[in-house]
Scaffold this motif. Structure first.
Motif, PDB file in Angstrom:
ATOM      1  N   SER A 206      54.074   2.472  32.802  1.00 20.28           N
ATOM      2  CA  SER A 206      53.980   3.633  33.682  1.00 20.28           C
ATOM      3  C   SER A 206      55.293   4.402  33.845  1.00 20.28           C
ATOM      4  O   SER A 206      56.283   3.855  34.337  1.00 20.28           O
ATOM      5  CB  SER A 206      53.485   3.181  35.054  1.00 20.28           C
ATOM      6  OG  SER A 206      53.226   4.280  35.887  1.00 20.28           O
ATOM      7  N   THR A 226      51.537   8.113  30.047  1.00 24.15           N
ATOM      8  CA  THR A 226      51.163   6.799  30.552  1.00 24.15           C
ATOM      9  C   THR A 226      49.699   6.501  30.264  1.00 24.15           C
ATOM     10  O   THR A 226      49.340   5.404  29.814  1.00 24.15           O
ATOM     11  CB  THR A 226      51.422   6.711  32.071  1.00 24.15           C
ATOM     12  OG1 THR A 226      52.817   6.883  32.327  1.00 24.15           O
ATOM     13  CG2 THR A 226      50.961   5.374  32.626  1.00 24.15           C
ATOM     14  N   CYS A 230      48.040   3.381  28.042  1.00 22.37           N
ATOM     15  CA  CYS A 230      47.083   2.447  28.637  1.00 22.37           C
ATOM     16  C   CYS A 230      45.785   2.381  27.836  1.00 22.37           C
ATOM     17  O   CYS A 230      45.209   1.300  27.656  1.00 22.37           O
ATOM     18  CB  CYS A 230      46.806   2.823  30.085  1.00 22.37           C
ATOM     19  SG  CYS A 230      48.209   2.533  31.198  1.00 22.37           S
ATOM     20  N   VAL A 243      50.485   0.394  37.178  1.00 15.20           N
ATOM     21  CA  VAL A 243      50.749   1.823  37.097  1.00 15.20           C
ATOM     22  C   VAL A 243      51.031   2.427  38.466  1.00 15.20           C
ATOM     23  O   VAL A 243      50.644   1.883  39.501  1.00 15.20           O
ATOM     24  CB  VAL A 243      49.570   2.583  36.441  1.00 15.20           C
ATOM     25  CG1 VAL A 243      49.369   2.133  35.004  1.00 15.20           C
ATOM     26  CG2 VAL A 243      48.290   2.409  37.238  1.00 15.20           C
TER      27      VAL A 243
END
Length: 275
Positions: A206, A226, A230, A243
């Motif tokens: 993150s 980010t 993911c 995150v």
């Protein structure tokens, strides 16, 4: 694909992304409640920054920062204490935490493993090269994935030997903790090799510096990068996502998970990334 979101609740003045924003306990608790409402099932409360170059925080100060926040979030979601210190973990668990997230993987305070075992806690063991003050000073690996994998195996075996049930252990390759941009991308591309260890993989990409280097975005503008990391990590086998931007990541992973479930063959490759 099942997954969990771990929302970041930093109670520090110097974290790289949101330092000082939630150093008041009431603000931090309100922030944690928002993250839970957005989809976080774990709230990771930390009172000591582990950004590159960060200095250690005395245990007394760390305790004063985190305990009121843990108490305020107990019952909202599973509360994780992000600490390397046994005294801090003990106080946080007494306040309602049931998960210990130790970036040192029980190396900083080996007695923490026995405490986790005795109290029946979940834990996360993370790979870090050196310590926060030194980890980004010219990190080197012959094969970053193989070396991180061997480290995680060794630390998991040490935790089990201390009495921690294997099913209570989650593993984190430590994106950005003693890694270059190339190392981080290599780990993401080959996460399936770490998933072979059979424990849930925790991924913490993150807002990190490598995303800024790739996108040219400031730390407050890295949510899209980010999200991309993911989704990639989910496909490669990660199952827990630590995150700051919970809603965006949760929505992306719901869509990606539904899509991958209907995908006859997932686009995996063992080819190493080249930068």
């Amino acid at each position: 694909m099942e997954f969990s979101i771990m929302g970041v609740v930093n109670v520090t003045p110097d974290s790289f992304s949101d330092g000082g924003q939630f150093d008041d306990a009431a603000q931090a608790v309100a922030h944690g409640r928002r993250l839970a409402a957005e989809g976080a099932t774990i709230l990771d409360v930390g009172g000591e920054s582990t950004r590159p170059g960060a200095d250690p925080v005395p245990a007394g100060e760390e305790l004063a920062r985190v305990v009121p926040v843990v108490e305020g979030l107990s019952g909202v979601a599973q509360v994780s204490i992000d600490t390397m210190k046994l005294d801090v973990a003990r106080a946080a668990v007494d306040a309602g935490a049931s998960y210990v997230n130790d970036v040192s993987a029980f190396r900083h305070d080996p007695e923490l493993a026995g405490f986790v075992a005795d109290r029946g806690l979940d834990c996360c063991l993370m790979h870090m090269l050196g310590e926060p003050r030194t980890m980004q000073k010219n990190p080197r690996y012959d094969d970053v994935v193989s070396e991180v994998k061997a480290f995680l195996v060794e630390r998991m075996e040490a935790a089990v030997a201390a009495g921690v049930p294997e099913e209570r252990i989650q593993l984190d390759p430590g994106i950005g903790f003693g890694k270059t941009l190339e190392h981080n991308l290599e780990l993401l591309a080959r996460l399936d090799e770490l998933a072979e260890l059979g424990r849930p993989l925790v991924i913490g990409t993150s807002r990190k510096t490598f995303i800024g280097r790739l996108t040219g975005r400031d730390v407050t503008e890295r949510v899209h990068g980010t999200v991309a990391t993911c989704v990639i990590a989910l496909e490669r086998g990660a199952r827990v996502f630590r995150v700051h931007d919970v809603a965006a990541v949760a929505d992306a992973l719901k869509v990606a998970s539904a899509t991958f479930a209907a995908w006859p063959t997932s686009p995996k490759t063992s080819t190493k990334t080249t930068i």
